[in-house]
Enzyme design. Sequence first.
Site, mmCIF file in Angstrom:
data_model
loop_
_atom_site.group_PDB
_atom_site.id
_atom_site.type_symbol
_atom_site.label_atom_id
_atom_site.label_comp_id
_atom_site.label_asym_id
_atom_site.label_seq_id
_atom_site.Cartn_x
_atom_site.Cartn_y
_atom_site.Cartn_z
ATOM 1 N N HIS A 34 0.818 -1.203 0.000
ATOM 2 C CA HIS A 34 0.000 0.000 0.000
ATOM 3 C C HIS A 34 0.855 1.258 0.000
ATOM 4 O O HIS A 34 2.046 1.207 0.295
ATOM 5 C CB HIS A 34 -0.909 0.024 1.237
ATOM 6 C CG HIS A 34 -0.120 0.065 2.514
ATOM 7 N ND1 HIS A 34 0.447 -1.063 3.062
ATOM 8 C CD2 HIS A 34 0.224 1.103 3.327
ATOM 9 C CE1 HIS A 34 1.099 -0.731 4.161
ATOM 10 N NE2 HIS A 34 0.985 0.583 4.341
ATOM 11 N N HIS A 115 5.404 5.804 -1.176
ATOM 12 C CA HIS A 115 6.206 4.603 -1.366
ATOM 13 C C HIS A 115 5.404 3.359 -1.026
ATOM 14 O O HIS A 115 4.358 3.445 -0.382
ATOM 15 C CB HIS A 115 7.471 4.651 -0.496
ATOM 16 C CG HIS A 115 7.177 4.543 0.969
ATOM 17 N ND1 HIS A 115 6.722 5.612 1.713
ATOM 18 C CD2 HIS A 115 7.222 3.488 1.822
ATOM 19 C CE1 HIS A 115 6.539 5.224 2.966
ATOM 20 N NE2 HIS A 115 6.812 3.927 3.062
#
Length: 172
Positions: A34, A115
């Site tokens: 995620h 990220h």
Amino acid sequence: MKYGIVIFPSKPVQDKANSYRKRYDPHYALIPPHITVKEAFEASDDEIHQLIPELRAIANNTEPLAININKVSTFAPVTNTIYMKVEASQELVNLYEKLQSGNFPVNKEFNFVPHITIAQKLSDQEYADVYGSLTMKDMQLEDKIDRFQLLYQLENGSWTVYESFIFGKDAE
């Protein structure tokens, strides 16, 4: 209860991330790959019910966006965390900033670095080996994002979806 707001990328991007996470990320079983757009925060049931209309409004006013992943990077020397770097498009930054204002708790512990974590809590030696090999791999991925998810944490430490918010959708 502890909540967080994330973007789950498509299955191909998750599969790529998981090919590394299953070996190098102790949180592999707790949450799928995620992009965190709102760090974990504590909220009561009442507080969450007050935030949901705001989340819906943010989603309704956000167009689907593209993300690009073009390399592996790291948070070293702060932590031995390795991640797939998501380019910080203006649309992604705008979404992040909307989730830090209004009635949302202020909990920006770190600067926003979009990220997808693929390795963490590595020893210094393991970090050096893994990071060295991953930097040589091709990481050119593109994805279309059309929603974000409000998650909550279960007693065993895993995270599950409370509600999904689709971008550009008419208010219900």
